[in-house]
Scaffold this active site. Structure first.
Site, PDB file in Angstrom:
ATOM      1  N   GLY A   1       9.392  -4.017  -1.883  1.00 53.12           N
ATOM      2  CA  GLY A   1       8.533  -3.478  -0.822  1.00 53.12           C
ATOM      3  C   GLY A   1       8.876  -4.160   0.492  1.00 53.12           C
TER       4      GLY A   1
ATOM      5  CB  SER B   1      11.318  -0.847   4.143  1.00 57.36           C
ATOM      6  OG  SER B   1      10.218  -0.210   3.506  1.00 57.36           O
TER       7      SER B   1
ATOM      8  CG  PHE C   1      10.702   5.162  -2.865  1.00 54.23           C
ATOM      9  CD1 PHE C   1      12.016   5.319  -3.263  1.00 54.23           C
ATOM     10  CD2 PHE C   1       9.760   6.015  -3.404  1.00 54.23           C
ATOM     11  CE1 PHE C   1      12.385   6.297  -4.184  1.00 54.23           C
ATOM     12  CE2 PHE C   1      10.111   6.995  -4.312  1.00 54.23           C
ATOM     13  CZ  PHE C   1      11.423   7.130  -4.702  1.00 54.23           C
ATOM     14  CD  GLU C   2      10.419   3.118   3.903  1.00 55.03           C
ATOM     15  OE1 GLU C   2      10.124   4.182   4.512  1.00 55.03           O
ATOM     16  OE2 GLU C   2       9.581   2.234   3.683  1.00 55.03           O
TER      17      GLU C   2
ATOM     18  CG  LEU D   1       5.757  -1.175  -4.305  1.00 59.01           C
ATOM     19  CD1 LEU D   1       7.066  -1.250  -5.051  1.00 59.01           C
ATOM     20  CD2 LEU D   1       4.777  -0.353  -5.081  1.00 59.01           C
TER      21      LEU D   1
ATOM     22  CE1 TYR E   1      -8.440  -8.252   3.841  1.00 61.30           C
ATOM     23  CE2 TYR E   1      -9.761  -6.609   2.698  1.00 61.30           C
ATOM     24  CZ  TYR E   1      -9.552  -7.440   3.789  1.00 61.30           C
ATOM     25  OH  TYR E   1     -10.463  -7.458   4.817  1.00 61.30           O
TER      26      TYR E   1
ATOM     27  CE1 TYR F   1      -8.108  -2.986   0.116  1.00 59.84           C
ATOM     28  CE2 TYR F   1      -8.753  -4.670  -1.455  1.00 59.84           C
ATOM     29  CZ  TYR F   1      -7.775  -3.966  -0.800  1.00 59.84           C
ATOM     30  OH  TYR F   1      -6.460  -4.228  -1.068  1.00 59.84           O
TER      31      TYR F   1
HETATM   32  P1  NAI Z   1       3.350  -0.902   3.526  1.00 60.95           P
HETATM   33  O1  NAI Z   1       2.975   0.499   3.222  1.00 60.95           O
HETATM   34  O2  NAI Z   1       3.593  -1.265   4.947  1.00 60.95           O
HETATM   35  O3  NAI Z   1       4.680  -1.300   2.695  1.00 60.95           O
HETATM   36  C1  NAI Z   1       4.849  -0.941   1.370  1.00 60.95           C
HETATM   37  C2  NAI Z   1       6.270  -1.178   0.938  1.00 60.95           C
HETATM   38  O4  NAI Z   1       6.406  -0.696  -0.415  1.00 60.95           O
HETATM   39  C3  NAI Z   1       7.332  -0.438   1.756  1.00 60.95           C
HETATM   40  O5  NAI Z   1       8.477  -1.255   1.880  1.00 60.95           O
HETATM   41  C4  NAI Z   1       7.660   0.775   0.876  1.00 60.95           C
HETATM   42  O6  NAI Z   1       8.953   1.321   1.091  1.00 60.95           O
HETATM   43  C5  NAI Z   1       7.550   0.130  -0.493  1.00 60.95           C
HETATM   44  N1  NAI Z   1       7.385   1.090  -1.574  1.00 60.95           N
HETATM   45  C6  NAI Z   1       6.367   1.956  -1.789  1.00 60.95           C
HETATM   46  N2  NAI Z   1       6.585   2.659  -2.929  1.00 60.95           N
HETATM   47  C7  NAI Z   1       7.756   2.213  -3.444  1.00 60.95           C
HETATM   48  C8  NAI Z   1       8.517   2.538  -4.600  1.00 60.95           C
HETATM   49  N3  NAI Z   1       8.116   3.444  -5.487  1.00 60.95           N
HETATM   50  N4  NAI Z   1       9.694   1.883  -4.780  1.00 60.95           N
HETATM   51  C9  NAI Z   1      10.142   0.952  -3.893  1.00 60.95           C
HETATM   52  N5  NAI Z   1       9.444   0.605  -2.807  1.00 60.95           N
HETATM   53  C10 NAI Z   1       8.273   1.225  -2.578  1.00 60.95           C
HETATM   54  O7  NAI Z   1       2.235  -1.830   2.850  1.00 60.95           O
HETATM   55  P2  NAI Z   1       1.540  -3.206   3.235  1.00 60.95           P
HETATM   56  O8  NAI Z   1       0.247  -2.927   3.908  1.00 60.95           O
HETATM   57  O9  NAI Z   1       2.510  -4.148   3.865  1.00 60.95           O
HETATM   58  O10 NAI Z   1       1.142  -3.743   1.784  1.00 60.95           O
HETATM   59  C11 NAI Z   1       1.953  -4.616   1.013  1.00 60.95           C
HETATM   60  C12 NAI Z   1       1.054  -5.411   0.073  1.00 60.95           C
HETATM   61  O11 NAI Z   1       0.186  -6.254   0.862  1.00 60.95           O
HETATM   62  C13 NAI Z   1       0.122  -4.546  -0.790  1.00 60.95           C
HETATM   63  O12 NAI Z   1      -0.006  -5.109  -2.066  1.00 60.95           O
HETATM   64  C14 NAI Z   1      -1.206  -4.636  -0.052  1.00 60.95           C
HETATM   65  O13 NAI Z   1      -2.321  -4.404  -0.879  1.00 60.95           O
HETATM   66  C15 NAI Z   1      -1.151  -6.090   0.415  1.00 60.95           C
HETATM   67  N6  NAI Z   1      -2.079  -6.423   1.494  1.00 60.95           N
HETATM   68  C16 NAI Z   1      -2.181  -5.633   2.593  1.00 60.95           C
HETATM   69  C17 NAI Z   1      -3.119  -5.928   3.583  1.00 60.95           C
HETATM   70  C18 NAI Z   1      -3.256  -5.058   4.793  1.00 60.95           C
HETATM   71  O14 NAI Z   1      -4.227  -5.250   5.548  1.00 60.95           O
HETATM   72  N7  NAI Z   1      -2.324  -4.155   5.040  1.00 60.95           N
HETATM   73  C19 NAI Z   1      -4.013  -7.096   3.458  1.00 60.95           C
HETATM   74  C20 NAI Z   1      -3.745  -7.913   2.303  1.00 60.95           C
HETATM   75  C21 NAI Z   1      -2.838  -7.563   1.345  1.00 60.95           C
END
Ligand code: NAI
Length: 397
Positions: free
Chosen positions: A47, A49, A73-74, A140, A226, A236
């Site tokens: 994850g 990207s 996954f992009e 991810l 989170y 949440y």
């Molecule tokens: P995001 O949506 O920005 O990034 C997700 C990443 O996962 C991307 O690189 C995407 O390409 C990849 N991805 C998705 N499906 C995929 C697949 N099938 N195969 C390969 N790659 C795949 O998400 P974000 O917000 O950075 O979240 C990342 C983690 O951080 C999650 O577990 C989220 O719950 C956690 N988190 C997020 C917070 C927030 O406020 N955004 C707060 C605390 C934790």
């Protein structure tokens, strides 16, 4: 070529590839300004990207000099009308910048949930990297998982459990402040969300890597969680995503056992609320962020993903200021959960309405700038470049 920002509800559809390049550069500069630190040297980020995963990769590469493998996954560009996703360009421009400094930056753009991807990454580590991995980051976020054994498509949902939740939200596309009603999830929806966003795939990755003997002595693995506060608990912490995050803690204990003989460790890092592709579509969450950001910005504690991740690795996981809770989870979110911050946020959210949600009373401006930055728009230092679709099609990830 002109780049246009488009939206469907709170989902951002347009992308500015040159803005993404500048945004990656700005994050690299932020890390370099903090100086270098001692950290892991071979890192796998699942994850990688966007948002937290990308920020992690940038901090570790440009702060600790790590070689990185990123899985994401992009979608790449197809035509002027279909330029693909921001993460596609983030991968490319990260790789260009890392390689320019002599670092390895390998991108796998394929489904992390599949057995094939795990095998491809292992083959790469064995045959090309020819070194063991000392940190695996699982960052991810996905709405869908294709079961790697059955091929079944499983959907995650962001819903409450056993209660209907009513609260304010913002439709960014329509610039509308509205009352959202969130109906509770069914048993199947809860189980499916745990399946997609819980820790099962993290455990499968760690088992495959361990089995292939590509983890170094003392290898660590991290998963971002989170917990939030009473302000977002109904939808949440006590909701479907909260269940998925609880499952990650169960799997962390299993991974800890798995890594005992190599003195490895699995850590749940409870990260702060930030503006990301994933968080902008969580019900009510944009309004929580608009309240929280105003309070934290005024306190001087508001962080973007790169600020937060750099602090996590530099000061906490590989530094001398880690703060663990009684369950052994790392708690960089304690700035967000500070009782004074929470009560000021609660008071502010109560004042937000349809007339003032996008005024300076709230953190709307901060949220929107960060939201636009995710797709390469409104990026500091941005300069237009003469670029054609052929140039974009020729970029290699
Ligand atoms: P995001 O949506 O920005 O990034 C997700 C990443 O996962 C991307 O690189 C995407 O390409 C990849 N991805 C998705 N499906 C995929 C697949 N099938 N195969 C390969 N790659 C795949 O998400 P974000 O917000 O950075 O979240 C990342 C983690 O951080 C999650 O577990 C989220 O719950 C956690 N988190 C997020 C917070 C927030 O406020 N955004 C707060 C605390 C934790």
């Amino acid at each position: 070529m002109k780049f246009e920002h488009k939206m469907r509800g709170n989902v951002s559809l347009g992308v500015n590839p040159i803005g993404c390049k500048q945004e990656v550069k700005n994050q690299i500069n932020y890390v370099k300004e903090q100086g270098s630190y001692e950290g892991p040297k071979k890192v796998l980020i699942i994850g990688a990207s966007s948002s937290y995963g990308l920020a992690t990769r940038i901090s570790l590469a440009f702060g600790a000099g790590a070689d990185t493998i990123g899985v994401s996954f992009e979608k790449g560009p197809k035509s002027e009308k279909n330029l693909g996703t921001a993460g596609w360009y983030n991968n490319i421009y990260f790789k260009q910048a890392a390689e320019a400094e002599g670092l390895v930056a390998k991108n796998f753009v394929q489904d992390a949930f599949s057995h094939e991807t795990k095998q491809d990454v292992i083959n790469y580590i064995k045959n090309e990297l020819k070194d063991k991995i000392d940190l695996v980051v699982y960052s991810l976020a996905s709405g869908i998982r294709i079961d790697p054994d059955t091929g079944e498509r499983i959907n995650s949902v962001i819903k409450s459990i056993d209660q209907t939740v009513v609260g304010p939200n913002v439709n960014i596309q329509k610039q509308e402040f509205y009352e959202q009603v969130l109906e509770p999830a069914t048993e199947k929806e809860i189980a499916d969300t745990v399946n997609v966003m819980g820790g099962e795939d993290w455990l499968l990755w760690m088992e495959a890597l361990k089995e292939a003997d590509v983890l170094a002595e003392g290898a660590q693995t991290v998963n971002y969680s989170y917990l939030g506060s009473d302000l977002n608990k109904p939808y949440y912490g006590d909701g479907t995503l909260g269940q998925a995050k609880a499952d990650c803690e169960v799997k962390a204990a299993k991974i800890d056992d798995l890594l005992t003989d190599i003195n490895g460790r699995a850590t749940i890092v409870v990260a702060t609320a930030v503006t990301t592709k994933a968080s902008s579509v969580i019900p009510f969450f944009p309004v929580y962020c608009m309240g929280l950001y105003r309070v934290m910005e005024d306190n001087g504690t508001h962080e973007t993903p790169i600020m937060h991740q750099d602090r996590i690795y530099r000061d906490m996981l590989y530094g001398d200021k880690p703060e663990y809770d009684e369950k052994g989870r790392l708690r960089p979110d304690n700035w967000e959960l500070d009782p004074e911050v929470q009560s000021a946020t609660e008071a502010l959210i109560k004042k937000i309405n349809g007339d003032n949600f996008n005024s300076d009373l709230t953190g709307y401006g901060i949220f929107m700038k960060e939201y636009m930055n995710l797709s390469g728009f409104d990026v500091d230092g941005y300069e237009e470049e003469d670029i054609t679709i052929e140039d974009l099609l020729a970029l290699e990830y």
